[in-house]
Design a protein around this motif. Structure first.
Motif, PDB file in Angstrom:
ATOM      1  N   HIS A  48      73.881   2.915 -26.697  1.00  0.00           N
ATOM      2  CA  HIS A  48      74.855   3.916 -26.701  1.00  0.00           C
ATOM      3  C   HIS A  48      75.407   3.965 -25.328  1.00  0.00           C
ATOM      4  O   HIS A  48      74.706   4.064 -24.521  1.00  0.00           O
ATOM      5  N   VAL A  49      76.647   4.270 -25.197  1.00  0.00           N
ATOM      6  CA  VAL A  49      77.324   4.535 -23.913  1.00  0.00           C
ATOM      7  C   VAL A  49      78.092   5.722 -23.895  1.00  0.00           C
ATOM      8  O   VAL A  49      78.638   5.716 -24.921  1.00  0.00           O
ATOM      9  N   VAL A  50      78.241   6.511 -23.043  1.00  0.00           N
ATOM     10  CA  VAL A  50      79.145   7.766 -22.890  1.00  0.00           C
ATOM     11  C   VAL A  50      80.079   7.512 -21.482  1.00  0.00           C
ATOM     12  O   VAL A  50      79.683   7.575 -20.729  1.00  0.00           O
ATOM     13  N   GLU A  51      81.038   7.333 -21.964  1.00  0.00           N
ATOM     14  CA  GLU A  51      82.301   7.147 -20.994  1.00  0.00           C
ATOM     15  C   GLU A  51      83.577   8.371 -21.149  1.00  0.00           C
ATOM     16  O   GLU A  51      83.945   8.419 -22.531  1.00  0.00           O
ATOM     17  N   LEU A  52      83.879   8.779 -19.873  1.00  0.00           N
ATOM     18  CA  LEU A  52      85.194   9.776 -19.966  1.00  0.00           C
ATOM     19  C   LEU A  52      86.356   8.938 -19.935  1.00  0.00           C
ATOM     20  O   LEU A  52      87.614   9.528 -20.436  1.00  0.00           O
ATOM     21  N   ASP A  53      86.431   7.990 -19.160  1.00  0.00           N
ATOM     22  CA  ASP A  53      87.600   7.285 -18.963  1.00  0.00           C
ATOM     23  C   ASP A  53      88.171   6.281 -20.009  1.00  0.00           C
ATOM     24  O   ASP A  53      87.717   5.413 -20.253  1.00  0.00           O
ATOM     25  N   ARG A  54      89.307   7.043 -20.677  1.00  0.00           N
ATOM     26  CA  ARG A  54      89.613   6.130 -21.777  1.00  0.00           C
ATOM     27  C   ARG A  54      90.024   4.904 -21.579  1.00  0.00           C
ATOM     28  O   ARG A  54      90.197   4.099 -22.450  1.00  0.00           O
ATOM     29  N   ASP A  55      90.451   4.716 -20.338  1.00  0.00           N
ATOM     30  CA  ASP A  55      90.999   3.352 -20.306  1.00  0.00           C
ATOM     31  C   ASP A  55      90.142   2.302 -20.245  1.00  0.00           C
ATOM     32  O   ASP A  55      90.395   0.896 -20.665  1.00  0.00           O
ATOM     33  N   LEU A  56      88.762   2.513 -20.041  1.00  0.00           N
ATOM     34  CA  LEU A  56      87.445   1.789 -20.068  1.00  0.00           C
ATOM     35  C   LEU A  56      87.114   1.291 -21.525  1.00  0.00           C
ATOM     36  O   LEU A  56      86.327   0.372 -21.730  1.00  0.00           O
ATOM     37  N   ILE A  57      87.699   2.290 -22.347  1.00  0.00           N
ATOM     38  CA  ILE A  57      86.937   2.203 -23.822  1.00  0.00           C
ATOM     39  C   ILE A  57      87.140   0.920 -24.402  1.00  0.00           C
ATOM     40  O   ILE A  57      86.203   0.319 -24.820  1.00  0.00           O
ATOM     41  N   PRO A  58      88.323   0.262 -24.539  1.00  0.00           N
ATOM     42  CA  PRO A  58      88.483  -1.077 -25.041  1.00  0.00           C
ATOM     43  C   PRO A  58      87.785  -2.126 -24.630  1.00  0.00           C
ATOM     44  O   PRO A  58      86.970  -2.952 -25.210  1.00  0.00           O
ATOM     45  N   HIS A  59      87.761  -1.996 -23.077  1.00  0.00           N
ATOM     46  CA  HIS A  59      86.833  -3.159 -22.669  1.00  0.00           C
ATOM     47  C   HIS A  59      85.254  -3.276 -22.977  1.00  0.00           C
ATOM     48  O   HIS A  59      84.487  -4.096 -23.283  1.00  0.00           O
ATOM     49  N   LEU A  60      84.866  -1.672 -23.087  1.00  0.00           N
ATOM     50  CA  LEU A  60      83.395  -1.580 -23.375  1.00  0.00           C
ATOM     51  C   LEU A  60      83.081  -2.384 -24.583  1.00  0.00           C
ATOM     52  O   LEU A  60      81.986  -2.659 -24.917  1.00  0.00           O
TER      53      LEU A  60
ATOM     54  N   GLY B 218      81.337   2.381 -16.799  1.00  0.00           N
ATOM     55  CA  GLY B 218      82.330   1.866 -15.846  1.00  0.00           C
ATOM     56  C   GLY B 218      82.793   0.633 -16.259  1.00  0.00           C
ATOM     57  O   GLY B 218      83.057   0.495 -17.818  1.00  0.00           O
ATOM     58  N   LEU B 219      82.816  -0.452 -15.930  1.00  0.00           N
ATOM     59  CA  LEU B 219      83.154  -1.730 -16.275  1.00  0.00           C
ATOM     60  C   LEU B 219      82.130  -2.484 -16.898  1.00  0.00           C
ATOM     61  O   LEU B 219      82.169  -3.666 -17.364  1.00  0.00           O
ATOM     62  N   GLY B 220      80.924  -1.921 -16.934  1.00  0.00           N
ATOM     63  CA  GLY B 220      79.886  -2.467 -17.795  1.00  0.00           C
ATOM     64  C   GLY B 220      78.728  -3.560 -16.966  1.00  0.00           C
ATOM     65  O   GLY B 220      78.210  -4.387 -17.469  1.00  0.00           O
ATOM     66  N   ALA B 221      78.639  -3.076 -15.393  1.00  0.00           N
ATOM     67  CA  ALA B 221      77.856  -3.921 -14.848  1.00  0.00           C
ATOM     68  C   ALA B 221      76.421  -3.849 -15.165  1.00  0.00           C
ATOM     69  O   ALA B 221      75.486  -4.967 -15.297  1.00  0.00           O
ATOM     70  N   ILE B 222      75.903  -2.639 -15.658  1.00  0.00           N
ATOM     71  CA  ILE B 222      74.537  -2.596 -16.128  1.00  0.00           C
ATOM     72  C   ILE B 222      74.549  -3.002 -17.902  1.00  0.00           C
ATOM     73  O   ILE B 222      73.570  -3.381 -18.427  1.00  0.00           O
TER      74      ILE B 222
ATOM     75  N   GLY C 166      78.962  -4.536 -33.453  1.00  0.00           N
ATOM     76  CA  GLY C 166      77.703  -3.564 -34.016  1.00  0.00           C
ATOM     77  C   GLY C 166      76.796  -3.144 -33.150  1.00  0.00           C
ATOM     78  O   GLY C 166      75.437  -2.621 -33.300  1.00  0.00           O
ATOM     79  N   THR C 167      76.715  -3.896 -31.855  1.00  0.00           N
ATOM     80  CA  THR C 167      75.481  -3.577 -30.868  1.00  0.00           C
ATOM     81  C   THR C 167      75.930  -2.820 -29.911  1.00  0.00           C
ATOM     82  O   THR C 167      74.919  -2.260 -29.245  1.00  0.00           O
ATOM     83  N   ILE C 168      76.934  -2.083 -29.772  1.00  0.00           N
ATOM     84  CA  ILE C 168      77.244  -1.126 -28.840  1.00  0.00           C
ATOM     85  C   ILE C 168      78.081  -0.040 -29.560  1.00  0.00           C
ATOM     86  O   ILE C 168      79.038  -0.167 -30.327  1.00  0.00           O
ATOM     87  N   THR C 169      77.723   1.446 -29.419  1.00  0.00           N
ATOM     88  CA  THR C 169      78.447   2.499 -29.706  1.00  0.00           C
ATOM     89  C   THR C 169      78.987   3.228 -28.606  1.00  0.00           C
ATOM     90  O   THR C 169      78.156   3.261 -27.766  1.00  0.00           O
ATOM     91  N   VAL C 170      80.271   3.420 -28.594  1.00  0.00           N
ATOM     92  CA  VAL C 170      80.940   4.079 -27.434  1.00  0.00           C
ATOM     93  C   VAL C 170      81.455   5.339 -27.671  1.00  0.00           C
ATOM     94  O   VAL C 170      82.108   5.582 -28.626  1.00  0.00           O
ATOM     95  N   HIS C 171      80.788   6.327 -26.613  1.00  0.00           N
ATOM     96  CA  HIS C 171      81.101   7.765 -27.275  1.00  0.00           C
ATOM     97  C   HIS C 171      82.166   8.242 -26.272  1.00  0.00           C
ATOM     98  O   HIS C 171      81.546   8.389 -24.888  1.00  0.00           O
ATOM     99  N   GLU C 172      83.209   8.545 -26.409  1.00  0.00           N
ATOM    100  CA  GLU C 172      84.381   9.067 -25.496  1.00  0.00           C
ATOM    101  C   GLU C 172      84.005  10.319 -25.268  1.00  0.00           C
ATOM    102  O   GLU C 172      84.610  11.321 -26.139  1.00  0.00           O
ATOM    103  N   ALA C 173      83.278  10.730 -24.241  1.00  0.00           N
ATOM    104  CA  ALA C 173      83.045  12.128 -24.206  1.00  0.00           C
ATOM    105  C   ALA C 173      82.836  12.474 -22.532  1.00  0.00           C
ATOM    106  O   ALA C 173      82.445  11.497 -21.556  1.00  0.00           O
ATOM    107  N   ASP C 174      82.522  13.693 -22.064  1.00  0.00           N
ATOM    108  CA  ASP C 174      82.385  14.157 -20.990  1.00  0.00           C
ATOM    109  C   ASP C 174      80.788  14.363 -20.950  1.00  0.00           C
ATOM    110  O   ASP C 174      80.265  14.921 -21.599  1.00  0.00           O
ATOM    111  N   ALA C 175      80.165  13.738 -20.039  1.00  0.00           N
ATOM    112  CA  ALA C 175      78.641  13.707 -19.991  1.00  0.00           C
ATOM    113  C   ALA C 175      78.037  14.948 -20.025  1.00  0.00           C
ATOM    114  O   ALA C 175      76.989  15.485 -20.263  1.00  0.00           O
TER     115      ALA C 175
END
Length: 267
Positions: free
Chosen positions: A57-69, A41-45, A76-85
Motif C-alpha cells: 500500500h502506498v499513500v501519495e498526495l501528488d496526483r501526477d505521480l499516481i499513474p506511474h505508481l 514519489g517516483l518509486g525508488a523504494i 494487483g500487487t500495489i494499492t495506491v491511496h491518493e491522500a494527504d498522509a
C-alpha cells in the motif's frame, strides 16, 4: 518518468542505488507483511519493496505521480491511496495487523506526520523513515543533550528509537541543503512508563520545552506545584532537558493523583 520535483510537496526524490538497497535491507520485508509506504514519489523504494512483498500500500498526495505508481508492480500487487498522509487513517488499510510503515518523508511535514502516526501506534509494528538528520537526532536524543526535547520524549514514550545510518544530499534529486538519516521507530507492545493521564503528560512536556531554559518550578508554573515536582522525587531547580521520559511521567502522575488541588501561581 520525467517529473519535476515540486517545492510545495517538499519533494526530493531518492535515486542512489546503494542507499535504496540499505533502506530495503534495514526494513527486511517479508512476503506477507502489510506494509504502507508514505510518499513513494517516483518509486525508488517502492519497486524494490514490491520485489519482496505480495502486496504493498502506498499513500501519495501528488496526483501526477499516481499513474506511474500503478505501473511499478504486476497487476494487483500495489494499492495506491491518493491522500494527504497527515489526514490518512491507517485503519482504512485492509489486511492483518500490525502494519509496517516506511517512507522518505518530506522535511516540511515530518514532525506533524510522526505525531499523527504515534496516535495510531497500536496498529503499527515498526516504522522506517528517511528524514532530515537533525530530526533523527531529535527523535533519538537522550536527556542532557542539545537535541533532546518534546519530539524525542513523546516518540520515546511510545517507541524504541534507533538511528540507522547517514544519507548525504547527493542521494537525492534535487539535493537538499541538509544531510539526512534513516531511523527505525518500534512501538512498544507494553509501554515501559505508562502515564495515568496521557493528555496531561503531553501538556506538561509541551509546556516544559516552550520554557526549556527555565527551572522546572518556573517552566511548569500553572501545571505542577513545587511540592508535586518534589513528590515525584525530582529537584524543581533542574531544567527540563535534564529529565528522562520516566521522570516526566512521574511528575504527571503526581499531578494527576492530586488533581483536586488546582496548581496555584508560583513566584
Amino acid at each position: 518518468m520525467n517529473h519535476a520535483p515540486r517545492k510545495r510537496f517538499g519533494q526530493h526524490f531518492l535515486h542512489d542505488p546503494g542507499v535504496i538497497q540499505r533502506i530495503v535491507g534495514a526494513i527486511a520485508p517479508r512476503r506477507d507483511d502489510t506494509l504502507v509506504e508514505i510518499g513513494p514519489g517516483l518509486g525508488a523504494i517502492t519497486g524494490p519493496l514490491l520485489e519482496r512483498l505480495d502486496h504493498l500500500h502506498v499513500v501519495e498526495l501528488d496526483r501526477d505521480l499516481i499513474p506511474h505508481l500503478h505501473t511499478l508492480g504486476p497487476p494487483g500487487t500495489i494499492t495506491v491511496h491518493e491522500a494527504d498522509a497527515l489526514r490518512f487513517a491507517l485503519d482504512s488499510i485492509p489486511g492483518p495487523r500490525p502494519l509496517r510503515v516506511v517512507g522518505n518523508l518530506p522535511y516540511n511535514i515530518s514532525t506533524p506526520l510522526i505525531f499523527h502516526l504515534l496516535d495510531q501506534a497500536a496498529q503499527i509494528r515498526d516504522m522506517h523513515f528517511l528524514l532530515q538528520k537533525e530530526v533523527v537526532e531529535r527523535l533519538t536524543a537522550g536527556p542532557g543533550t542539545a537535541a533532546y526535547g518534546r519530539l524525542g520524549i513523546m516518540v520515546q514514550y511510545r517507541c524504541r528509537a534507533e538511528p540507522l545510518f547517514h544519507v548525504g544530499p547527493g542521494a537525492f534529486r534535487p539535493p537538499p541543503k541538509v544531510d539526512s538519516a534513516v531511523v527505525r521507530l518500534t512501538p512498544y507492545e507494553t509501554l515501559p512508563h505508562p502515564a495515568r493521564d496521557e493528555r496531561l503528560f503531553a501538556r506538561l512536556v509541551q509546556q516544559a520545552f516552550t520554557r526549556r531554559r527555565k527551572t522546572l518550578r518556573n517552566a511548569l508554573q500553572g501545571l505542577a506545584l513545587v511540592e508535586q515536582i518534589e513528590a515525584a522525587g525530582i529537584d524543581p531547580l533542574h531544567r527540563p532537558e535534564t529529565l528522562s521520559v520516566e521522570a516526566f511521567v512521574r511528575i504527571a502522575d503526581v499531578v494527576a493523583e492530586t488533581a483536586g488541588a488546582a496548581p496555584a501561581d508560583q513566584p
